[in-house]
Design a protein around this motif. Sequence first.
Motif, PDB file in Angstrom:
ATOM      1  N   GLN A   8       0.835  -1.206   0.000  1.00  0.00           N
ATOM      2  CA  GLN A   8       0.000   0.000   0.000  1.00  0.00           C
ATOM      3  C   GLN A   8       0.868   1.253   0.000  1.00  0.00           C
ATOM      4  OE1 GLN A   8      -2.706  -0.507   3.370  1.00  0.00           O
ATOM      5  NE2 GLN A   8      -4.389  -0.746   1.915  1.00  0.00           N
ATOM      6  N   ASP A   9       1.934   1.240   0.780  1.00  0.00           N
ATOM      7  CA  ASP A   9       2.842   2.394   0.827  1.00  0.00           C
ATOM      8  C   ASP A   9       3.489   2.628  -0.531  1.00  0.00           C
ATOM      9  OD1 ASP A   9       2.173   2.619   3.496  1.00  0.00           O
ATOM     10  OD2 ASP A   9       4.052   1.740   4.239  1.00  0.00           O
ATOM     11  N   ARG A  10       3.929   1.542  -1.175  1.00  0.00           N
ATOM     12  CA  ARG A  10       4.553   1.670  -2.497  1.00  0.00           C
ATOM     13  C   ARG A  10       3.555   2.195  -3.523  1.00  0.00           C
ATOM     14  NH1 ARG A  10       7.706  -3.731  -3.956  1.00  0.00           N
ATOM     15  NH2 ARG A  10       8.299  -2.454  -5.745  1.00  0.00           N
ATOM     16  N   LEU A  11       2.327   1.683  -3.464  1.00  0.00           N
ATOM     17  CA  LEU A  11       1.293   2.129  -4.393  1.00  0.00           C
ATOM     18  C   LEU A  11       0.986   3.610  -4.191  1.00  0.00           C
ATOM     19  CD1 LEU A  11      -0.742   1.478  -6.596  1.00  0.00           C
ATOM     20  CD2 LEU A  11      -2.310   0.702  -4.813  1.00  0.00           C
ATOM     21  N   GLN A  12       0.887   4.032  -2.934  1.00  0.00           N
ATOM     22  CA  GLN A  12       0.630   5.446  -2.656  1.00  0.00           C
ATOM     23  C   GLN A  12       1.768   6.323  -3.190  1.00  0.00           C
ATOM     24  OE1 GLN A  12      -2.006   7.019  -1.598  1.00  0.00           O
ATOM     25  NE2 GLN A  12      -3.158   5.141  -1.265  1.00  0.00           N
ATOM     26  N   GLY A  27       1.415   9.115  -6.039  1.00  0.00           N
ATOM     27  CA  GLY A  27       1.900  10.475  -5.793  1.00  0.00           C
ATOM     28  C   GLY A  27       2.787  10.952  -6.931  1.00  0.00           C
ATOM     29  N   LYS A  28       3.627  10.101  -7.460  1.00  0.00           N
ATOM     30  CA  LYS A  28       4.485  10.466  -8.597  1.00  0.00           C
ATOM     31  C   LYS A  28       3.658  10.725  -9.835  1.00  0.00           C
ATOM     32  CE  LYS A  28       8.635   8.080  -7.038  1.00  0.00           C
ATOM     33  NZ  LYS A  28       9.616   7.028  -7.300  1.00  0.00           N
ATOM     34  N   ILE A  29       2.623   9.918 -10.068  1.00  0.00           N
ATOM     35  CA  ILE A  29       1.743  10.140 -11.214  1.00  0.00           C
ATOM     36  C   ILE A  29       1.047  11.480 -11.092  1.00  0.00           C
ATOM     37  CG2 ILE A  29      -0.400   9.342 -12.313  1.00  0.00           C
ATOM     38  CD1 ILE A  29       0.550   6.466 -11.738  1.00  0.00           C
ATOM     39  N   ASP A  30       0.585  11.803  -9.883  1.00  0.00           N
ATOM     40  CA  ASP A  30      -0.060  13.097  -9.665  1.00  0.00           C
ATOM     41  C   ASP A  30       0.910  14.248  -9.963  1.00  0.00           C
ATOM     42  OD1 ASP A  30      -2.478  11.980  -8.988  1.00  0.00           O
ATOM     43  OD2 ASP A  30      -2.137  12.112  -6.814  1.00  0.00           O
ATOM     44  N   GLN A  31       2.173  14.108  -9.560  1.00  0.00           N
ATOM     45  CA  GLN A  31       3.181  15.144  -9.809  1.00  0.00           C
ATOM     46  C   GLN A  31       3.405  15.332 -11.303  1.00  0.00           C
ATOM     47  OE1 GLN A  31       6.663  13.958  -7.661  1.00  0.00           O
ATOM     48  NE2 GLN A  31       5.870  14.680  -5.682  1.00  0.00           N
ATOM     49  N   VAL A  32       3.438  14.224 -12.037  1.00  0.00           N
ATOM     50  CA  VAL A  32       3.638  14.296 -13.487  1.00  0.00           C
ATOM     51  C   VAL A  32       2.451  14.979 -14.149  1.00  0.00           C
ATOM     52  CG1 VAL A  32       3.805  12.910 -15.606  1.00  0.00           C
ATOM     53  CG2 VAL A  32       5.194  12.327 -13.614  1.00  0.00           C
ATOM     54  N   GLU A  33       1.252  14.635 -13.713  1.00  0.00           N
ATOM     55  CA  GLU A  33       0.042  15.239 -14.279  1.00  0.00           C
ATOM     56  C   GLU A  33      -0.023  16.734 -13.981  1.00  0.00           C
ATOM     57  OE1 GLU A  33      -3.186  12.942 -12.714  1.00  0.00           O
ATOM     58  OE2 GLU A  33      -2.940  11.345 -14.200  1.00  0.00           O
TER      59      GLU A  33
END
Length: 69
Positions: free
Chosen positions: A52-56, A60-66
């Motif tokens: 779960q921590d890795r997925l979060q 978070g990285k995907i959100d930063q890219v977007e």
Amino acid sequence: MSFDVLEKLEAKIQTAVDTISLLQMEVDELKEQNGKLDDENQQLRQQHQAWQDRLQALLGKIDQVEESA
């Protein structure tokens, strides 16, 4: 009481003692198995939390890219 009645009573008591001993051994074995299952359950919970921590972190990285795009 006759001697025969006492012998029957003694046999019944011995049977009860033997049964209790067997049941106590079974209880001890089940407690040991339960402890092992508790340990395995704890390990699985830790692994689940790590995933779960890795997925979060990835989300978070995907959100930063977007947000950068």
